[in-house]
Design an enzyme around this catalytic site. Structure first.
Site, short mmCIF file in Angstrom:
data_model
loop_
_atom_site.label_atom_id
_atom_site.label_comp_id
_atom_site.label_asym_id
_atom_site.label_seq_id
_atom_site.Cartn_x
_atom_site.Cartn_y
_atom_site.Cartn_z
N HIS A 23 40.25 42.93 32.21
CA HIS A 23 40.10 41.60 32.70
C HIS A 23 39.72 41.80 34.32
O HIS A 23 40.70 41.44 35.19
CB HIS A 23 41.08 40.44 32.49
CG HIS A 23 41.07 39.34 32.86
ND1 HIS A 23 39.88 38.57 33.26
CD2 HIS A 23 41.96 38.12 32.74
CE1 HIS A 23 40.06 37.04 33.52
NE2 HIS A 23 41.08 36.99 33.12
N GLN B 142 40.15 38.80 37.19
CA GLN B 142 41.57 38.76 37.42
C GLN B 142 42.30 39.66 38.30
O GLN B 142 42.85 39.02 39.35
CB GLN B 142 42.35 38.72 36.14
CG GLN B 142 43.98 38.31 36.34
CD GLN B 142 44.04 36.83 36.71
OE1 GLN B 142 43.67 35.73 36.03
NE2 GLN B 142 45.00 36.68 37.79
N ASP C 284 52.40 38.84 31.80
CA ASP C 284 51.29 37.93 31.04
C ASP C 284 51.98 37.81 29.93
O ASP C 284 53.03 38.22 29.35
CB ASP C 284 50.13 38.94 31.19
CG ASP C 284 49.03 38.27 30.31
OD1 ASP C 284 49.01 36.94 30.28
OD2 ASP C 284 47.93 39.05 29.82
N ARG D 279 33.04 35.67 28.23
CA ARG D 279 34.48 36.10 27.74
C ARG D 279 34.45 36.28 26.26
O ARG D 279 33.94 35.37 25.45
CB ARG D 279 35.35 35.01 28.21
CG ARG D 279 36.54 34.88 27.52
CD ARG D 279 37.67 33.92 27.87
NE ARG D 279 38.04 34.47 29.30
CZ ARG D 279 39.24 34.08 30.02
NH1 ARG D 279 39.86 32.73 29.30
NH2 ARG D 279 39.65 34.22 31.12
N CYS E 100 48.98 35.98 35.69
CA CYS E 100 47.62 35.69 35.55
C CYS E 100 47.45 34.18 34.85
O CYS E 100 46.58 33.70 35.23
CB CYS E 100 46.70 36.56 34.85
SG CYS E 100 47.35 36.91 33.04
N ARG F 257 41.43 33.13 42.42
CA ARG F 257 40.51 33.34 41.38
C ARG F 257 39.07 32.86 41.80
O ARG F 257 38.18 33.44 41.73
CB ARG F 257 40.67 32.67 40.10
CG ARG F 257 41.92 33.43 39.30
CD ARG F 257 41.40 34.90 38.88
NE ARG F 257 40.38 35.05 38.12
CZ ARG F 257 40.09 34.73 36.80
NH1 ARG F 257 41.13 34.40 36.08
NH2 ARG F 257 39.11 34.68 36.09
#
Ligand code: CP
Ligand code: NVA
Length: 307
Positions: free
Chosen positions: A130, A133, A224, A103, A264, A292
């Site tokens: 991402h 996700q 988000d 990340r 998310c 996830r």
């Protein structure tokens, strides 16, 4: 598929296969059957330049449930690009572990890691995208509407950010329509739009500044945070600019009755989404977070276990 840096590099067949494996592993878990230990004696190194709850726990738990092991490396220990060049980090880790997830702030670091890595590299969020996700998001939409989601409409309200970029790419892969409702100046970067359109020329993709108009055709309404990690200095400005783009009950009155709500997470309750919505009957936010785990298991089993 050697690495998983962007959905732009994943074909429809590969995407379907990832989902097949993820749904199968989830089904086994739901039936209290242990998954086959396809990652026995395999280790994933997880490099984090930013905080995480879902990504860290889902990957670590996924490795455990598939018989493998994960090592978390924080930003203070690796110093990717500061203490050590990503190319050297990749060369070293390639001789010790079987996969690297990272990340990062700059997507280029993932590209550098992948170029010099002998083992798969996974994007666990960058400034550009991402994709992990998006896999879980797609599973959640399929849980609601069935495996064939072509022609369904995903409406993203808010910032044209990394999450929106990966979602738009996923919609292109699956033949969904993608609508972004954002304040002027916060649309998806034109570079990303060009990339999405070049990979998916048939994608029904549009941008609007009117969130009420946007949700009218929605099957799923997504948001988000308005302030992504690394943008904390812009928090006050962004909260003012995005004030009219909150997902609340008044906005959802303009959406079809069947439309679900996704986020998310982490959510800033009372900012981009209200308590009533995130805890309300349309919300699929927590099953989405749980997906996830299943999405990451599918991804790891394919990339590192040859599934
Ligand atoms: N959605 C998501 O990636 O959550 P974390 O930042 O907690 O990993
Ligand atoms: N856009 C957010 C997503 C967090 C999971 C960020 O980059 O901080």
């Amino acid at each position: 598929m050697r690495h998983f840096l962007s959905l732009a590099q994943v074909t429809r067949e590969q995407f379907d296969h990832l989902l097949d494996v993820a749904f199968l592993l989830r089904k086994q878990r739901e039936q209290n059957k242990p998954n086959d230990p396809v990652l026995a004696h395999r280790t994933l190194a997880m490099i984090f330049e930013k905080p995480s709850l879902r990504t860290r726990v889902s990957f670590e738990q996924a490795m455990l449930e598939l018989g493998g092991h994960a090592i978390r490396l924080g930003w203070e220990e690796v110093g990717l690009g500061k203490r050590e060049h990503p190319a050297d980090v990749a060369r070293v880790l390639s001789g010790m572990v079987h996969g690297i997830m990272a990340r990062v702030y700059e997507h280029q670091k993932l590209i550098d890691l992948a170029e010099y890595s002998q083992v798969p590299v996974i994007n666990a969020l960058s400034d550009e995208s991402h994709p992990c996700q998006a896999l879980a998001d797609v599973m959640t939409v399929m849980d609601e509407f069935g495996r064939d989601v072509s022609g369904r409409t995903l409406v993203f309200i808010g910032d044209g950010n990394n999450v929106a970029h990966s979602l738009a790419m996923a919609c292109g892969t699956l033949g969904m329509r993608f609508v972004l409702a954002s304040p002027p100046g916060y649309e998806l970067h034109p570079r990303f739009v060009d990339r999405i359109k070049s990979h998916h020329p048939g994608l029904d993709f549009r941008t609007t500044h009117d969130s009420r108009e946007a949700v009218a055709q929605a099957d799923a309404v997504y948001t988000d945070t308005w302030v992504s990690m690394g943008q904390e200095d812009e928090k006050e400005k962004r909260r003012a600019v995005f004030a009219d783009y909150q997902i609340n009950e008044a906005l959802l009155k303009a959406a079809p009755d069947h439309a679900i709500v996704l986020h998310c997470l982490p959510a800033y309750r009372g900012v981009e989404i209200t308590d009533a919505v995130i805890d309300g009957p349309r919300s699929r936010v927590f099953p989405q977070a749980h997906n996830r785990l299943h999405a990451q298991k599918g991804l790891l089993a394919v990339l590192m276990g040859g599934a």
